[in-house]
Write a protein that holds these residues in place. Structure first.
Motif, PDB file in Angstrom:
ATOM      1  N   PRO A 179      18.855   1.636 -56.651  1.00 18.04           N
ATOM      2  CA  PRO A 179      19.317   1.051 -55.627  1.00 18.04           C
ATOM      3  C   PRO A 179      18.550  -0.326 -55.351  1.00 18.04           C
ATOM      4  N   VAL A 180      17.212  -0.374 -55.791  1.00 19.07           N
ATOM      5  CA  VAL A 180      16.351  -1.772 -55.642  1.00 19.07           C
ATOM      6  C   VAL A 180      15.603  -2.149 -56.940  1.00 19.07           C
ATOM      7  N   LEU A 181      15.501  -3.268 -57.385  1.00 18.48           N
ATOM      8  CA  LEU A 181      14.696  -3.691 -58.452  1.00 18.48           C
ATOM      9  C   LEU A 181      13.241  -4.287 -57.845  1.00 18.48           C
ATOM     10  N   THR A 182      12.416  -3.937 -58.876  1.00 16.09           N
ATOM     11  CA  THR A 182      11.090  -4.296 -58.524  1.00 16.09           C
ATOM     12  C   THR A 182      10.509  -5.103 -59.671  1.00 16.09           C
ATOM     13  N   VAL A 183       9.325  -5.611 -59.274  1.00 16.81           N
ATOM     14  CA  VAL A 183       8.827  -6.332 -60.630  1.00 16.81           C
ATOM     15  C   VAL A 183       8.425  -5.438 -61.753  1.00 16.81           C
ATOM     16  N   GLU A 184       8.230  -4.176 -61.407  1.00 18.22           N
ATOM     17  CA  GLU A 184       7.919  -3.294 -62.155  1.00 18.22           C
ATOM     18  C   GLU A 184       9.116  -2.835 -63.429  1.00 18.22           C
ATOM     19  N   GLU A 185      10.275  -2.810 -62.631  1.00 20.80           N
ATOM     20  CA  GLU A 185      11.290  -2.812 -63.498  1.00 20.80           C
ATOM     21  C   GLU A 185      11.740  -3.795 -64.261  1.00 20.80           C
ATOM     22  N   LEU A 186      11.348  -5.136 -63.934  1.00 24.68           N
ATOM     23  CA  LEU A 186      12.023  -6.219 -64.559  1.00 24.68           C
ATOM     24  C   LEU A 186      10.888  -6.891 -65.556  1.00 24.68           C
ATOM     25  N   LYS A 187       9.526  -6.497 -65.407  1.00 27.87           N
ATOM     26  CA  LYS A 187       8.362  -7.087 -66.244  1.00 27.87           C
ATOM     27  C   LYS A 187       8.724  -7.221 -67.654  1.00 27.87           C
ATOM     28  N   ASP A 188       9.559  -6.321 -68.325  1.00 28.38           N
ATOM     29  CA  ASP A 188      10.000  -6.411 -69.657  1.00 28.38           C
ATOM     30  C   ASP A 188      11.404  -7.030 -69.955  1.00 28.38           C
ATOM     31  N   ARG A 189      12.027  -7.389 -68.854  1.00 26.69           N
ATOM     32  CA  ARG A 189      13.370  -7.814 -69.140  1.00 26.69           C
ATOM     33  C   ARG A 189      13.579  -9.565 -69.235  1.00 26.69           C
TER      34      ARG A 189
END
Length: 303
Positions: A179-189
């Motif tokens: 439901p929400v994206l954070t820096v943790e989810e996106l740090k390797d993308r």
């Protein structure tokens, strides 16, 4: 030093040779060469090195060119104003606008404005914020409409609305289930977003640095309008402003991004220039267009 000498110097710099400058100014090459020699004699230094039959600008020429170009751009604006006066145009509204406003806010506002001001001529210049700032300062446009405020001594900003940065990704991406994206989810993308030299880009850098990583910027863009096809092509996830109608792009979804970072839709004018009587009316049309856009698209943008 006279205006003609400056014009000839500017044209040589822009065209790269005496022959091309002569053709552009509809004069002979010997006349161009003679004027350049007189100009250099007056200045007391060379403007070009003659290397292998080519003119190569000196460091002094490069320094002089910036102001020479600005002067003649202002003269061109004066010529345009004189033409408008001669043709007795009822009014003219010149707008410098960020690309992302073209498919969203601007058309609706202009339709309403033209309904009440049918004889007013409108010029829309799509350009980067830096150029909008320059054009405001030299009088090339009456107002700027940008997705962040312009910071310059004579520029007055009026914030119309604010919207959070959102994550735009392909609908079949596994992260779309969140439901929400954070820096943790996106740090390797790989990310598609603004450069660090702009305010929102620096804020994004800080958000990732808070968890001890560098923002994984894959592609830098200056407009959210450019980001959509890049995400569709599978080149990354975009962290971009929420003003765009992302629901119009097949296969893409948006998710809130945390921490919440806000971007401002702002009108910019030059406080040292007389305010156009048309600006007040157009401001109201812009506010109405934003409200309509919020209603139609259910955005988080706030007035």
């Amino acid at each position: 030093m006279n205006a003609r000498q400056i014009e000839i110097f500017r044209t040589i710099m822009r065209k790269g040779s005496l022959t091309a400058a002569a053709n552009a100014l509809a004069v002979s090459q010997p006349a161009i060469s003679k004027s350049l020699r007189h100009f250099e004699s007056h200045l007391g230094y060379m403007l070009f090195d003659r290397i292998g039959g080519r003119l190569v600008p000196t460091a002094e020429a490069e320094m002089l060119f910036a102001d020479a170009d600005r002067i003649f751009r202002e003269i061109e604006l004066l010529d345009e104003l004189a033409l408008n006066i001669r043709e007795r145009r009822v009014g003219l509204l010149r707008i410098g606008v960020s690309l992302s406003m073209i498919p969203t806010i601007l058309p609706t506002a202009l339709v309403a404005f033209k309904a009440n001001h049918p004889t007013v001529k409108i010029q829309v210049h799509t350009q980067p914020k830096a150029e909008t700032s320059e054009q405001l300062q030299i009088g090339g446009i009456d107002m700027g409409l940008t997705v962040s405020t312009i910071q310059a001594p004579t520029i007055r900003n009026e914030i119309l609305a604010a919207t959070p940065v959102v994550a735009v990704l392909q609908a079949d991406d596994p992260l779309a289930a969140l439901p929400v994206l954070t820096v943790e989810e996106l740090k390797d993308r790989p990310l598609i977003s603004y450069g660090s030299q702009v305010e929102i880009g620096a804020m994004l850098d800080d958000a990732f640095e808070q968890i001890g990583v560098t923002r994984p910027q894959a592609i830098q863009v200056s407009s959210s309008l450019v980001a959509a096809p890049l995400v569709q092509a599978g080149l990354g996830i975009a962290l971009i402003d929420g003003f765009m109608p992302w629901d119009k792009y097949p296969g893409l979804v948006t998710r809130p991004f945390k921490p919440q970072l806000m971007m401002n839709l702002a009108i910019s004018t030059n406080s040292e220039k007389p305010a156009s009587r048309l600006l007040s009316a157009f401001r109201l049309n812009l506010r109405d267009a934003i409200r309509q856009y919020q209603t139609d698209h259910g955005t988080d943008a706030q007035l």
